[in-house]
Design an enzyme around this catalytic site. Structure first.
Site, short mmCIF file in Angstrom:
data_model
loop_
_atom_site.label_atom_id
_atom_site.label_comp_id
_atom_site.label_asym_id
_atom_site.label_seq_id
_atom_site.Cartn_x
_atom_site.Cartn_y
_atom_site.Cartn_z
N CYS A 72 -3.63 -2.98 13.82
CA CYS A 72 -3.71 -1.61 14.34
C CYS A 72 -5.15 -1.13 14.43
O CYS A 72 -5.47 -0.31 15.28
CB CYS A 72 -2.91 -0.69 13.45
SG CYS A 72 -3.41 -0.79 11.74
N GLU A 102 12.05 -6.83 11.51
CA GLU A 102 13.04 -7.90 11.71
C GLU A 102 12.38 -9.27 11.82
O GLU A 102 12.98 -10.29 11.49
CB GLU A 102 13.90 -7.62 12.96
CG GLU A 102 13.16 -7.24 14.22
CD GLU A 102 12.67 -5.79 14.25
OE1 GLU A 102 12.97 -5.03 13.30
OE2 GLU A 102 11.98 -5.42 15.20
N GLU A 151 1.65 5.86 9.82
CA GLU A 151 0.47 5.06 10.18
C GLU A 151 0.84 4.38 11.49
O GLU A 151 1.61 3.42 11.50
CB GLU A 151 0.18 4.01 9.10
CG GLU A 151 -0.20 4.58 7.74
CD GLU A 151 -1.59 5.19 7.70
OE1 GLU A 151 -2.37 4.95 8.63
OE2 GLU A 151 -1.87 5.93 6.75
N LYS A 172 12.66 -1.02 4.56
CA LYS A 172 13.26 -1.72 5.70
C LYS A 172 12.13 -2.48 6.39
O LYS A 172 11.35 -1.92 7.14
CB LYS A 172 13.93 -0.75 6.69
CG LYS A 172 14.92 -1.50 7.57
CD LYS A 172 14.90 -1.12 9.04
CE LYS A 172 13.75 -1.53 9.88
NZ LYS A 172 13.61 -2.97 10.20
N PRO A 173 12.03 -3.79 6.10
CA PRO A 173 10.93 -4.55 6.71
C PRO A 173 11.22 -4.84 8.18
O PRO A 173 12.37 -4.76 8.62
CB PRO A 173 10.92 -5.84 5.89
CG PRO A 173 12.30 -5.99 5.36
CD PRO A 173 12.89 -4.62 5.23
N ARG A 178 0.83 -1.21 0.00
CA ARG A 178 0.00 0.00 0.00
C ARG A 178 0.86 1.26 0.00
O ARG A 178 0.38 2.33 -0.36
CB ARG A 178 -1.07 -0.04 1.10
CG ARG A 178 -0.70 0.25 2.48
CD ARG A 178 -1.93 0.10 3.40
NE ARG A 178 -1.58 0.51 4.74
CZ ARG A 178 -2.39 0.43 5.77
NH1 ARG A 178 -3.61 -0.05 5.61
NH2 ARG A 178 -2.03 0.82 6.95
N GLY A 213 3.92 1.53 12.02
CA GLY A 213 4.43 0.85 13.20
C GLY A 213 3.93 1.53 14.46
O GLY A 213 2.88 2.20 14.45
N SER A 214 4.69 1.39 15.53
CA SER A 214 4.23 1.92 16.81
C SER A 214 4.35 3.44 16.87
O SER A 214 5.19 4.04 16.18
CB SER A 214 5.06 1.30 17.93
OG SER A 214 6.41 1.70 17.79
N GLY A 220 7.40 5.88 15.65
CA GLY A 220 6.94 6.94 14.74
C GLY A 220 7.43 8.31 15.20
O GLY A 220 7.87 9.14 14.40
N SER A 223 -10.86 -1.99 6.08
CA SER A 223 -9.70 -1.72 5.20
C SER A 223 -9.94 -2.22 3.77
O SER A 223 -10.44 -3.31 3.57
CB SER A 223 -8.47 -2.43 5.75
OG SER A 223 -8.30 -2.14 7.11
N GLU A 277 -2.85 -0.14 24.04
CA GLU A 277 -3.13 -0.96 22.86
C GLU A 277 -2.63 -2.37 23.18
O GLU A 277 -1.44 -2.57 23.43
CB GLU A 277 -2.35 -0.40 21.65
CG GLU A 277 -2.67 -1.09 20.35
CD GLU A 277 -1.74 -0.66 19.19
OE1 GLU A 277 -0.62 -0.21 19.45
OE2 GLU A 277 -2.17 -0.81 18.04
P1 NAD Z 1 7.54 -1.00 15.70
O1 NAD Z 1 7.31 0.45 15.70
O2 NAD Z 1 8.23 -1.59 16.86
O3 NAD Z 1 8.41 -1.41 14.42
C1 NAD Z 1 8.00 -1.04 13.12
C2 NAD Z 1 9.23 -0.96 12.22
O4 NAD Z 1 10.09 0.06 12.70
C3 NAD Z 1 10.07 -2.24 12.19
O5 NAD Z 1 10.53 -2.40 10.87
C4 NAD Z 1 11.24 -1.91 13.10
O6 NAD Z 1 12.42 -2.60 12.81
C5 NAD Z 1 11.42 -0.45 12.80
N1 NAD Z 1 12.14 0.31 13.81
C6 NAD Z 1 12.10 0.18 15.15
N2 NAD Z 1 12.89 1.12 15.73
C7 NAD Z 1 13.42 1.86 14.71
C8 NAD Z 1 14.27 2.99 14.63
N3 NAD Z 1 14.74 3.58 15.73
N4 NAD Z 1 14.58 3.47 13.42
C9 NAD Z 1 14.09 2.90 12.31
N5 NAD Z 1 13.27 1.85 12.30
C10 NAD Z 1 12.94 1.34 13.49
O7 NAD Z 1 6.14 -1.66 15.45
P2 NAD Z 1 5.78 -3.20 15.35
O8 NAD Z 1 5.89 -3.79 16.70
O9 NAD Z 1 6.52 -3.85 14.23
O10 NAD Z 1 4.24 -3.11 14.91
C11 NAD Z 1 3.20 -2.94 15.83
C12 NAD Z 1 2.72 -1.51 15.87
O11 NAD Z 1 2.44 -1.05 14.55
C13 NAD Z 1 1.43 -1.35 16.65
O12 NAD Z 1 1.48 -0.22 17.49
C14 NAD Z 1 0.38 -1.14 15.55
O13 NAD Z 1 -0.76 -0.44 15.97
C15 NAD Z 1 1.17 -0.41 14.52
N6 NAD Z 1 0.56 -0.57 13.20
C16 NAD Z 1 -0.09 0.49 12.66
C17 NAD Z 1 -0.72 0.37 11.43
C18 NAD Z 1 -1.44 1.54 10.81
O14 NAD Z 1 -1.76 1.47 9.64
N7 NAD Z 1 -1.72 2.60 11.54
C19 NAD Z 1 -0.67 -0.85 10.75
C20 NAD Z 1 0.00 -1.92 11.33
C21 NAD Z 1 0.62 -1.76 12.57
#
Ligand code: NAD
Length: 505
Positions: free
Chosen positions: A309, A200, A275, A197-198, A182, A253-254, A258, A468, A408
Site C-alpha cells: 500500500c 481468502e 488502512e 477474517k483473513p 499490528r 484493504g482496498s 473500506g 514502516s 493504484e
Molecule cells: P480487499 O479490500 O479486496 O480485501 C481486503 C479484505 O477484505 C479481505 O480479507 C477480503 O476478503 C475482505 N473483504 C472483501 N469484501 C468484503 C466485504 N464486503 N465484507 C467484508 N470483508 C470483505 O483488498 P486486498 O485486495 O486484499 O488488498 C489490497 C488493497 O489493500 C490495496 O488497495 C492496498 O493498498 C490495501 N492495503 C492497505 C494497507 C494500509 O495499511 N493502508 C496495507 C496493505 C494493503
C-alpha cells in the site's frame, strides 16, 4: 525432548512442498473459542500457491452463522480479558512474540507458499510483524490515564482508557502476518478481544499465528479466526460490522471495501480503524543523490513485487535528472529483479497474488502502451515462468488519458513522469484522493521541510524508500483511511476515554 509445538503438530495435517519440504504450522480448520473447527456447512475452499497454481490445502468456507459464533466467543472472553492486569497482557503478548520469533522459518514458509513472496521477504515480514507484538507488549503497561485540575472546588476529574470490546479484524493478503499483528497486538494490549477474517488468498498465515498464540497461552476466545472465500466475505463482513457486541472494525484493504465496511459500521456508530489504498508519489529533485534515490526506488517499488500500500506508484522526476535517474533505476532492475518461485535461492520477485491482479496489471500496461507510453524495460507478463508472473517494468511518456496515470497499480510497474518546478510537483503529487505514503529525495533542507508540510499524505519519507516500523504512527488521510497503527497511538484506536468526576462529600 518433544516441544509443545511438535506435540500439537502431531495432531495436525502436514504438507510436503515441492515433494520434499514439510510445511509446519499448517492448519486446515478455523479457530473459534479455542477450538479448531470446520464451517457449520462443512464447506471448504482451496488455498492456491500463486507460483505454481497448485492447491496447498483447503480451509473452511465459513458463513454468517460461523462469524456470529466467533463474535459471541470473543464477547464472552472480553468479560475476563478486559480485567486482566496490564502486566499479564504484556507477558502473554511477549510470549506470543517469542513463539513467532522461534518459528520464523516455519511462518515464512507458509507466507511464501500462499502469497508467493520470496522467502527472504517472508522472513523480513515476520521480523517486521513480530516487532508490533514486542512493541505492544511494552505499550500495554503504559496505557495511562490523566488527572486534570478541576474548575470546581473539592472535585477531581479523572480520565481513564477503557477497551472498546470485540474488534473485527479484516486483513489483506499482501502482508498476511504483519497486518494481523499490528492490529491484534494493539487491541490485546488495550484489553480487547477479536475476530480475525483473513484474506481468502492467505488464510494459512493467520491460522499459524493463531496456533502460536494458543501455544503462548492466549486464553480461548481472545483471538478467533474465521476463514472464508471471497463469495462469503460480504455476509461475514455484515456480521462483523453490525453485531451489537462488536465495538470496533479494524480493516486493512482496498478503499472500495473500506467504504462498504464504513457504511455498515456507521449504522451502529461503531469505531473504525481503516488502512486503505495508497497512490504514493516518489519525488526526485535535482539536488538529490541520484544513485541513492535509484537504490531506494527499488525498495519503495519492488518490495513484495509492487504489492504494497505504501509502494511508490508515481515516480515524479525533475527534468534535469530524469534521464540519469531512469537509467540508474533500469540498471538496478535488470540486475536485481530475479523472477521465480519464492522458495528458489536468489529469487527477488515472486508472482502476483492471483489471476485478477495479474489481469489488472497486464490491462493497465497494455492500455498505456497502446496509447503511446514506452516500456524502458519489461512491459509484459512472464508466462514462461508461471501464469501470475509479470516482468519488472519502467514506463515513460504516460499521459493523463491512460488508466495507469491515476490508479493504484499494485504490481511491479514504475511509471516515471517529468516535472519542472516544486510548485508543479506538489500539485501533481496531491492530485489524488489517496494520502498514505510519499517519498522525497533532495539535499536541500528547506525544500525537505516545505515538502513535509505541503504534501497531503499521512506519511512523508525524506531520502528514504522504507518508512514502516512499530515505533512511528502508520496511516493515511483522505481516502487512504482513518486512524493510526503502531506507536503509542496504535492502542488508542481500541480504547474509549472514560471521564469520572469525584466530588468530595
Ligand atoms: P480487499 O479490500 O479486496 O480485501 C481486503 C479484505 O477484505 C479481505 O480479507 C477480503 O476478503 C475482505 N473483504 C472483501 N469484501 C468484503 C466485504 N464486503 N465484507 C467484508 N470483508 C470483505 O483488498 P486486498 O485486495 O486484499 O488488498 C489490497 C488493497 O489493500 C490495496 O488497495 C492496498 O493498498 C490495501 N492495503 C492497505 C494497507 C494500509 O495499511 N493502508 C496495507 C496493505 C494493503
Amino acid at each position: 525432548m518433544i516441544s509443545s509445538c511438535v506435540v500439537s503438530l502431531l495432531n495436525k495435517p502436514s504438507l510436503f512442498l515441492n515433494g520434499s519440504r514439510r510445511l509446519h504450522l499448517l492448519n486446515k480448520n478455523a479457530y473459534i473459542n479455542g477450538q479448531w473447527v470446520s464451517a457449520g456447512s462443512k464447506a471448504v475452499f482451496p488455498v492456491i500457491n500463486p507460483a505454481d497454481d497448485k492447491v496447498i490445502t483447503e480451509v473452511p468456507d465459513m458463513e454468517a452463522a460461523d462469524a456470529k459464533a466467533a463474535v459471541d466467543a470473543a464477547s464472552s472472553a472480553f468479560k475476563t480479558w478486559k480485567d486482566t492486569t496490564a502486566k499479564e497482557r504484556s507477558y502473554i503478548l511477549r510470549k506470543w512474540y517469542d513463539m513467532c520469533a522461534k518459528n520464523t522459518d516455519h511462518l515464512a514458509q507458509i507466507i511464501t507458499a500462499e502469497s508467493g513472496k520470496p522467502l527472504a521477504e517472508s522472513k523480513g515480514e515476520i521480523v517486521y510483524g513480530n516487532s508490533f507484538l514486542e512493541w505492544f507488549a511494552d505499550t500495554a503497561r503504559h496505557i495511562n490515564g490523566e488527572v486534570i485540575p478541576s474548575p470546581w472546588p473539592n472535585k477531581t476529574i479523572m480520565l481513564t482508557r477503557q477497551p472498546l470490546g470485540v474488534v473485527s479484524v479484516i486483513t489483506p493478503w499482501n502482508f498476511p502476518f504483519a497486518m494481523i499483528t499490528r492490529k491484534v497486538g494493539a487491541l490485546m494490549a488495550a484489553g480487547c478481544t477479536c475476530v480475525i477474517k483473513p484474506a481468502e488468498d492467505t488464510p494459512l498465515t493467520a491460522l499459524a499465528a493463531a496456533q502460536l498464540a494458543e501455544e503462548a497461552g492466549v486464553p480461548k476466545g481472545v483471538i478467533n479466526v474465521v476463514t472464508s472465500s471471497r463469495k462469503n466475505a460480504p455476509a461475514i463482513g455484515k456480521v462483523l460490522c453490525e453485531d451489537p457486541n462488536v465495538g470496533c472494525i479494524s480493516f486493512t484493504g482496498s478503499t472500495h471495501v473500506g467504504k462498504i465496511l464504513y457504511g455498515m459500521a456507521s449504522k451502529g456508530i461503531k469505531r473504525v480503524s481503516l488502512e486503505l489504498g495508497g497512490n504514493a508519489p516518489f519525488i526526485v529533485f535535482p539536488s538529490a543523490d541520484i544513485e541513492h534515490a535509484a537504490e531506494h526506488a527499488m525498495l519503495a517499488k519492488f518490495r513484495n513485487n509492487g504489492q504494497a500500500c505504501v509502494g511508490a506508484n508515481r515516480f515524479l522526476i525533475h527534468k534535469d535528472v530524469f534521464d540519469t535517474f531512469v537509467q540508474a533505476f533500469k540498471k538496478r532492475i535488470a540486475k536485481g529483479c530475479i523472477m521465480g518461485p519464492g522458495t528458489k535461492e536468489g529469487v527477488t520477485c515472486g508472482p502476483l497474488i492471483n489471476t485478477e491482479q495479474a489481469k489488472k496489471v497486464t490491462g493497465l500496461v497494455d492500455d498505456a502502451l497502446s496509447k503511446g507510453a514506452k516500456a524502458l524495460i519489461g512491459g509484459k507478463p512472464a508466462v514462461e515462468i508461471g501464469s501470475k508472473f509479470y516482468e519488472s517494468t519502467i514506463l515513460t511518456d504516460v499521459k493523463p488519458e491512460m488508466k495507469i496515470y491515476a490508479e493504484e497499480i499494485f504490481g511491479p510497474v514504475a511509471v516515471c513522469h517529468k516535472f519542472e518546478t516544486e510548485q508543479e510537483v506538489v500539485a501533481i503529487a496531491n492530485s489524488t484522493r489517496s494520502g498514505l505514503g510519499s517519498y522525497v529525495f533532495t539535499k536541500d533542507l528547506g525544500q525537505a521541510f516545505r515538502m513535509s508540510r505541503q504534501l497531503d499524505f499521512g506519511m512523508v519519507a525524506i531520502n528514504d524508500g522504507i518508512l514502516s516500523a512499530a515505533e512511528p504512527a502508520f496511516g493515511g488521510i483522505k481516502e487512504s483511511g482513518i486512524g493510526r497503527e503502531g506507536s503509542k497511538h496504535g492502542v488508542e484506536e481500541y480504547t474509549d476515554i472514560k471521564y469520572t468526576l469525584f466530588s468530595a462529600l
